[in-house]
Structures are given as structure tokens and as C-alpha cells.
Design a protein around this motif. Structure first.
Motif, PDB file in Angstrom:
ATOM      1  N   THR A   1      20.996  26.840  13.435  1.00 46.91           N
ATOM      2  CA  THR A   1      21.582  25.589  12.968  1.00 46.91           C
ATOM      3  C   THR A   1      21.834  24.713  14.182  1.00 46.91           C
ATOM      4  O   THR A   1      21.629  25.135  15.325  1.00 46.91           O
ATOM      5  CB  THR A   1      22.901  25.849  12.202  1.00 46.91           C
ATOM      6  OG1 THR A   1      23.333  24.638  11.590  1.00 46.91           O
ATOM      7  CG2 THR A   1      23.997  26.349  13.130  1.00 46.91           C
TER       8      THR A   1
ATOM      9  N   GLU B   1      22.553  24.439   6.184  1.00 47.49           N
ATOM     10  CA  GLU B   1      23.128  24.894   7.443  1.00 47.49           C
ATOM     11  C   GLU B   1      22.095  25.549   8.356  1.00 47.49           C
ATOM     12  O   GLU B   1      22.327  25.743   9.528  1.00 47.49           O
ATOM     13  CB  GLU B   1      24.279  25.878   7.183  1.00 47.49           C
ATOM     14  CG  GLU B   1      25.566  25.233   6.660  1.00 47.49           C
ATOM     15  CD  GLU B   1      25.477  24.901   5.194  1.00 47.49           C
ATOM     16  OE1 GLU B   1      24.638  25.504   4.492  1.00 47.49           O
ATOM     17  OE2 GLU B   1      26.236  24.032   4.737  1.00 47.49           O
ATOM     18  N   LYS B   2      20.956  25.909   7.783  1.00 44.43           N
ATOM     19  CA  LYS B   2      19.915  26.499   8.623  1.00 44.43           C
ATOM     20  C   LYS B   2      19.066  25.392   9.234  1.00 44.43           C
ATOM     21  O   LYS B   2      18.944  24.299   8.691  1.00 44.43           O
ATOM     22  CB  LYS B   2      19.046  27.436   7.797  1.00 44.43           C
ATOM     23  CG  LYS B   2      19.775  28.710   7.377  1.00 44.43           C
ATOM     24  CD  LYS B   2      18.814  29.736   6.816  1.00 44.43           C
ATOM     25  CE  LYS B   2      19.559  31.017   6.478  1.00 44.43           C
ATOM     26  NZ  LYS B   2      18.647  32.060   5.969  1.00 44.43           N
ATOM     27  N   SER B   3      18.452  25.681  10.363  1.00 41.16           N
ATOM     28  CA  SER B   3      17.684  24.654  11.046  1.00 41.16           C
ATOM     29  C   SER B   3      16.437  24.304  10.260  1.00 41.16           C
ATOM     30  O   SER B   3      15.942  25.073   9.437  1.00 41.16           O
ATOM     31  CB  SER B   3      17.272  25.136  12.443  1.00 41.16           C
ATOM     32  OG  SER B   3      16.246  26.107  12.333  1.00 41.16           O
TER      33      SER B   3
END
Length: 435
Positions: A73, A415-417
Motif C-alpha cells: 500500500t 488499501e492494496k497497491s
């Protein structure tokens, strides 16, 4: 000397259409069903802030990655992060990195679930150690970098495939999420022609009930991160007139991917009233190519900045931006640099007449190039195929359509990249690229 104002001609150059926000209000609360698995039982959430170890200043767009995985993230415009780590990885190690700072590794066992404060140390390079001599003038260095875009950047028509993601939150609650695969018809860096975008696939997950009776929509979609390509569109910040309204200075040099870069800090001169930008440019010391830019808009003047962003709003609503942060990264291939990744983060305070407390809203718009090739035949989009610059992606997309394309990746996890999202659908992306 009194305060200076910017002419109307310059105002038009300062801010492109792409970052305009549309505010809508309805007496009815709309709630669209969200196709999302309950994954909270499978993950542990860690939140906190990443700061400079000396100044304590928040580090915007710092990266947090779980080692040996695709889970990661980035921090928001306040330096805050939220990272979800699967419970099955009980020995996970988180890598925290930021341009110009020493990378740090922390075991998740050392993290609390909330209020983590991670300090990074500035990795100042001693100039004598790398024989790097600073140019005489920071402003002239920036001018030279902009002039060299024809030789440093890919200066031919290019067809790009990109992954785009857009998130709107009220407080910490997700209200609108949208993802899309787009085809970017990028013009040469020295061409005055603008880039165009074609929408390939899109989907959304929206719950307007979390927005109370005020709904935010981001106008411009993928054009938001595309138009902050400073080398292609320097006129929005550093045209021949605007560049004289900034003060430039050198900060300690650093490295990116092991190569030394000059770091130039810029900010508007004190006598300018209208909001301009401030931030850092990371310039390759050998070729003088721009490798990255991280900057913000000065939002001190609430009325002026509100006028810049707010396209439409109800009369009983007061709204103004509290932060506007931008980042663009360039990648290198065969000695030429090209637009690789961009991120726009906007935060707003919204107050309704008659209510004591204001609400905080945040909008994130980011895009990563997954593949590109030269547009040898200079293919062009027909007008009906071009994505309009006024597009609202959350309106354009239709729920979780085309499950065959998205495959097992059936949950939008903001929230994850964006790189993690790309990894999950890389097979579909390859098919898209071949198409």
C-alpha cells in the motif's frame, strides 16, 4: 512590495479540467449492493503514519510492501497508511520505502493494529563520495530538464495499456470504488497534441448510503493522473510565465535505483496570492531527465482553491480542499523515459448548513502503465471512441460486469497497491495488450 495576482490568461493554464470535483445532493439516500466478500476474518489490519525521523513531517506516497508478496500500500496525503496482512503469514516482514530515505524492514509482530509511527531516515549522499557537483542554478536546471524532453523521453506516438483505480471515502469508510483498464494513445513529448484515452473494461462498487445525503463524484477519471505528466504538460505548472512565479532551491542529492539524482525543491514566491504548487523534482544527474515529481497544491486560501475544484454543489453546502497531493514516476527503457505511474490524492472538508460538524472526504485517482508499444501507423481514436475529459468513471462503469475478465479478482481492495491489483489480473491484461 504588495501582493501580486495572476492574470486570467495564466489561471487558465494553471489548472486543467481534469481535477474538477462534482458535488451532488439528493434528498434520497441511494444504496447500491456491493459484491464483496467478507475478508476481514482472513486479514489483520495495521494502520499508522510514516514520518521523517528528524522533522516528524508526514511522508506522502511512502510505500509499504509485505516482503516476498504482492501485498502493499502507499501512505495518503497525511502520511497515513492501512495495510491488510493475511493471518496465514504470521512471520511477515513489511518493507517501508520512500525516495531519498533509507529503506526500513519491520516484522508484523512488532506492529500494533493501530497508531503505528514509522520513522524513516533521510539518506543524504555526501557529494564528495559520488563526485556529484551541483549545477549553478536550480531554476536553470529545471528549465534544461524541460527542454530536453525531446531527447530524454519517448518522442514517438505510443499505444499504452494502463490500469486505473479511483477511490472515494467519507472518513475511513469506502463509499465509491472504481477500476478500469484503459488504452492510452500517447502523443510525442514534443507534440502540442493532447493524449487520448479509450475505455476497455471498467467496474465499480458503490454505496452512497455511506455518504449520507451528499454524494461526491470525481470528474475526469483517468485524465486526472494522466495530465500530471509534467514532461508532457509542463504548461500547467511551469510554462514560460508561471515558472517565474516559483522559487527553486537544491536539497541534498539522493539516489533512485542506485543512480544519483539532483533534488530540486520549488515553491511559489511569497508575493503571489493565488494558490500555486510546492514540492520536489528528482532529476537524473547524468541525463537531466525527470525521474519523479512529488508535489502539492497550496490550499491555504480556502475560497480560491474551492473555486478551482468545485464544479457544482448545493447552496446549503460549504466545501473546500484541505490537501491536494500529486505524484508522477517515469520509467526508463532503452535509454528513453516514459510516463509510468501517477497518483492524485484530494481531501475535502464538507459542512452542511445547520450542522455543527463538518465531514471529511478523500478522493484518490491513480494509474499505472502495464505495457506499451510504438504506434507505428499513428492509429487514432474516432471521436465516439474517445473517453470524454468530463467523464465520471463511477457512472460509466456498471457494477461488477464481465466476471470472466476480472476472474478470481472479484473484490476491490483499495488499501492494496495498484501493482498488487495488476498482478492479480495480469493474464487478462496480457490478452488486452494483444488486442
Amino acid at each position: 512590495m504588495g501582493n501580486l495576482t495572476i492574470s486570467n490568461n495564466l489561471k487558465g493554464a494553471l489548472f486543467p479540467l481534469v481535477c474538477v470535483i462534482l458535488f451532488l445532493c439528493s434528498n434520497t439516500v441511494f444504496a447500491l449492493s456491493i459484491l464483496q466478500e467478507d475478508i476481514n476474518d482472513e486479514y489483520i489490519e495495521y494502520s499508522g503514519i510514516v514520518v521523517d525521523s528528524e522533522s516528524g513531517n508526514a511522508l506522502v506516497f511512502a510505500s509499504l510492501t509485505v516482503k516476498t508478496t504482492n501485498i502493499s500500500t502507499i501512505t495518503n496525503s497525511d502520511g497515513q497508511f492501512l495495510l491488510k496482512v493475511p493471518k496465514s503469514i504470521n512471520d511477515a516482514v513489511v518493507i517501508i520505502s520512500y525516495i531519498g530515505y533509507d529503506t526500513k524492514e519491520i516484522s508484523v509482530s512488532q506492529l500494533k493494529q493501530k497508531d503505528n509511527r514509522i520513522e524513516l531516515i533521510n539518506s543524504i549522499i555526501q557529494l564528495s563520495e559520488i563526485n556529484l557537483v551541483l549545477p549553478a542554478d536550480a531554476k536553470e536546471l529545471v528549465k534544461t530538464t524541460l527542454k530536453r524532453k525531446g531527447e530524454n523521453n519517448v518522442n514517438q506516438p505510443v499505444l499504452m495499456t494502463a490500469f486505473y483505480r479511483e477511490t472515494i471515502k467519507k472518513g475511513r469508510k469506502n463509499a465509491s470504488l472504481a477500476e478500469a483498464i484503459v488504452n492510452v494513445y500517447k502523443q510525442p513529448y514534443t507534440s502540442p497534441k493532447n493524449d487520448n484515452i479509450e475505455l476497455f473494461k471498467a467496474r465499480k462498487s458503490t454505496d452512497y448510503s455511506k455518504l449520507d445525503t451528499v454524494a461526491l463524484k470525481l470528474q475526469g477519471g483517468p485524465y486526472n493522473p494522466l495530465y500530471i505528466d509534467l514532461m508532457k504538460y509542463p504548461e500547467y505548472i511551469f510554462n514560460k510565465d508561471l515558472i517565474n512565479l516559483y522559487r527553486f532551491s537544491f536539497e541534498p542529492s539522493t539516489t533512485i535505483n542506485g543512480k544519483p539524482v539532483y533534488v530540486v525543491y520549488f515553491e511559489q514566491i511569497n508575493s503571489i496570492v493565488e494558490p500555486l504548487y510546492y514540492g520536489k523534482l528528482f532529476i537524473d544527474s547524468k541525463t537531466l531527465a525527470l525521474k519523479s515529481a512529488i508535489y502539492n497544491l497550496n490550499v491555504e486560501n480556502k475560497e480560491l482553491t474551492s473555486n478551482l475544484f468545485v464544479r457544482k454543489k448545493p447552496n446549503n453546502i460549504t466545501v473546500y480542499p484541505t490537501n491536494a497531493a500529486y505524484r508522477v514516476d517515469y520509467r526508463e527503457k532503452n535509454g528513453k523515459w516514459y510516463y509510468g505511474y501517477a497518483n492524485v490524492q484530494l481531501t475535502f472538508k464538507v459542512k452542511r448548513k445547520g450542522k455543527w460538524f463538518a465531514s471529511n472526504y478523500s478522493l484518490t485517482s491513480e494509474m499505472a502503465i502495464t505495457d506499451w508499444k510504438f504506434n507505428l501507423n499513428n492509429e487514432k481514436l474516432k471521436n465516439r471512441e474517445k473517453l470524454k475529459k468530463s467523464v465520471v468513471i463511477s457512472d460509466e462503469a456498471s457494477g461488477f460486469s464481465d466476471p470472466e475478465f476480472w476472474g478470481a479478482y472479484n473484490v476491490i481492495e483499495p488499501e492494496k497497491s495498484i501493482e498488487s491489483a495488476i498482478e492479480k489480473i495480469k493474464k487478462q491484461l496480457k490478452k488486452a495488450n494483444k488486442g
